[in-house]
Design an enzyme around this catalytic site. Structure first.
Site, PDB file in Angstrom:
ATOM      1  N   SER A 255      35.453  41.229  38.398  1.00 51.64           N
ATOM      2  CA  SER A 255      36.361  40.077  38.472  1.00 51.64           C
ATOM      3  C   SER A 255      37.773  40.523  38.833  1.00 51.64           C
ATOM      4  O   SER A 255      38.436  39.906  39.671  1.00 51.64           O
ATOM      5  CB  SER A 255      36.376  39.324  37.139  1.00 51.64           C
ATOM      6  OG  SER A 255      35.103  38.805  36.816  1.00 51.64           O
ATOM      7  N   ARG A 278      45.528  39.864  34.542  1.00 52.31           N
ATOM      8  CA  ARG A 278      44.840  39.484  33.292  1.00 52.31           C
ATOM      9  C   ARG A 278      45.014  37.989  33.005  1.00 52.31           C
ATOM     10  O   ARG A 278      44.092  37.327  32.524  1.00 52.31           O
ATOM     11  CB  ARG A 278      45.382  40.313  32.119  1.00 52.31           C
ATOM     12  CG  ARG A 278      45.239  41.814  32.223  1.00 52.31           C
ATOM     13  CD  ARG A 278      43.851  42.330  32.032  1.00 52.31           C
ATOM     14  NE  ARG A 278      43.212  41.968  30.795  1.00 52.31           N
ATOM     15  CZ  ARG A 278      42.335  42.744  30.139  1.00 52.31           C
ATOM     16  NH1 ARG A 278      42.042  43.946  30.612  1.00 52.31           N
ATOM     17  NH2 ARG A 278      41.755  42.339  29.042  1.00 52.31           N
ATOM     18  N   HIS A 281      42.774  36.119  35.399  1.00 53.17           N
ATOM     19  CA  HIS A 281      41.393  36.246  34.924  1.00 53.17           C
ATOM     20  C   HIS A 281      41.131  35.298  33.762  1.00 53.17           C
ATOM     21  O   HIS A 281      40.053  34.703  33.644  1.00 53.17           O
ATOM     22  CB  HIS A 281      41.143  37.691  34.493  1.00 53.17           C
ATOM     23  CG  HIS A 281      39.767  37.955  33.986  1.00 53.17           C
ATOM     24  ND1 HIS A 281      39.487  38.137  32.650  1.00 53.17           N
ATOM     25  CD2 HIS A 281      38.570  38.056  34.627  1.00 53.17           C
ATOM     26  CE1 HIS A 281      38.194  38.347  32.488  1.00 53.17           C
ATOM     27  NE2 HIS A 281      37.620  38.305  33.667  1.00 53.17           N
TER      28      HIS A 281
END
Length: 451
Positions: A255, A278, A281
């Site tokens: 990812s 992050r 995500h």
């Protein structure tokens, strides 16, 4: 009876037994005159052979119907497979249009692109398509749409009828289009006269493809983005990854790699960029690269602090739960949330504070050097910034990600004024416990960021 028979690429070894039998039983054989040389050893002495020119496909179909109606056993021959850019469709179409009760059968052959695929090794290992560049029966505008679709879809592509004396420009047009979607180093093979004595295969690349090296006796194969050359072979892997990610860590890493490839333009330094990835995500929203704001080197500073066993203070248990436990266990960090601490509850009641504000106020006394992580309550962030401003608190850093509509903007504006304190915040009214935890996890994993 009409049988439409594919002869394969030309060599007798490529003619399947069904085709051999059909030819040997025919009383009339019709085809492009060039092809009869490949079946001379199979034609019965009494059979009538009718050779026509390359452009006379419809006439061949009409002649076949005429002889079939007279009771002859008719075979219509073509190279490759009879149903791929060949005579089968015309014969069936003519029979259907006239409503005739003539038995028609297709006898398969080995097509040019299958032969090319075998000669090249494994170029057809993933999804592929074939496009004819002949605009004799298909408008170029339609062909062009298919070229764009195939190039955009990353199909391995086989090109039939790539070039002739009168159609000399189409292959160059295709090359130009493919270079909009594919790397110039994409492997390409020019396969000429496959299965015949004059067989020749040239390996090149999309950027170096020389259109003048191609003629009507060629099939051209273009690899996809994964195709690679090894010795004299072209190999297309079965998948875009060697295998699908299976473990949670593999899925997460895949990812992150996907996010990195699709990032919009930015000016973030490595540590802030990793924190933004992050957050993306966590949210699935690339806009968060614009909503993250950090002081210089904040994430990097917190990485050193956390890996040295530093304490983390959170405003709510949701933030506490979102910080990866494996990291905390590895580095022996204490993650503190005093939201439900009896002393904090008493403080909230006696001083008229919110529970989160009271919990943070109590934590500030007990853990003044901690990393404070606020993912829910703007009052908690205001408490921290006020204490820093008054010189009562000097934390290792502050993460401000409260979400909502009341005091949220104001609390984050206060945090940005703390120029001597490393900070990270999610701007505007956005944020939440998951983003606050994601920023802590970004600091823990900065060394693993492959940016």
């Amino acid at each position: 009876m009409i049988k439409v028979v594919g002869l394969g690429p030309g060599h007798s070894d490529y003619i399947i037994p069904m085709a051999t039998q059909a030819i040997s039983e025919a009383t009339v054989i019709i085809g492009y005159h060039y092809y009869f040389q490949f079946i001379a050893h199979l034609v019965p002495p009494e059979a009538l052979c009718i050779g026509k020119e390359l452009s006379e496909e419809e006439k061949r179909a009409e002649i076949a119907i005429t002889h079939a109606l007279e009771g002859e056993t008719v075979v219509v021959i073509g190279s490759g497979d009879a149903s791929i850019y060949a005579m089968a469709s015309l014969v069936y179409q003519k029979v259907a249009e006239q409503g005739l009760d003539i038995p028609v059968e297709t006898v398969p052959g080995i097509s040019a692109f299958i032969t090319a695929g075998s000669k090249l090794g494994a170029i057809l290992g993933h999804d592929f398509c074939c496009i004819s560049l002949s605009d004799l029966m298909t408008p170029w505008t339609t062909i062009e749409k298919r070229i764009h679709a195939a190039a955009m879809g990353d199909f391995v592509t086989g090109l039939y009828n790539p070039k002739s004396k009168k159609r000399y420009w189409q292959l160059q047009a295709l090359k130009t289009i493919y270079l909009e979607y594919r790397d110039a180093k994409t492997p390409v093979a020019i396969c000429k006269q496959l299965g015949r004595s004059a067989e020749a295969i040239t390996l090149t690349t999309l950027g170096d493809l020389e259109v003048n090296d191609v003629d009507m006796f060629c099939v051209v194969l273009i690899g996809n983005s994964q195709t690679f050359a090894y010795r004299n072979h072209l190999i297309t892997p079965r998948g875009y990854l060697n295998r699908k990610p299976e473990t949670g860590l593999e899925i997460q890493q895949a990812s992150f790699e996907a996010i990195l490839k699709q990032l919009p333009p930015h000016t973030l330094q490595k540590d802030a960029l990793w924190a933004a990835i992050r957050c993306i995500h966590t949210s699935g929203d690339f806009e968060y690269i614009k909503y993250l704001e950090t002081s210089q080197n904040a994430i990097a500073i917190w990485q050193d602090y956390l890996k040295a066993g530093g304490t983390i203070v959170t405003d709510v248990t949701m933030v506490q739960a979102g910080i990866t436990k494996a990291f905390v266990k590895t580095y022996e960090n204490e993650v503190v949330c005093l939201l439900n601490d009896p002393e904090a509850l008493k403080l909230a009641e006696t001083e008229g504070l919110t529970r989160t504000q009271a919990g943070i106020k109590l934590a500030a006394k007990k853990y003044p050097k901690a990393l404070f992580v606020i993912g829910n309550a703007p009052t908690a962030l205001i408490e921290i910034t006020d204490q820093i401003q008054e010189g009562l608190l000097s934390p290792t850093g502050v993460i401000g990600a409260p979400v909502g509509f009341i005091n949220v903007i104001e609390s984050k504006a206060r945090l940005k004024m703390m120029t001597d304190t490393p900070y990270a915040l999610i701007t505007e009214k956005r944020g939440g416990s998951n983003f606050a935890a994601a920023l802590v996890n970004a600091a823990f994993t900065l060394d693993d960021a492959q940016l």
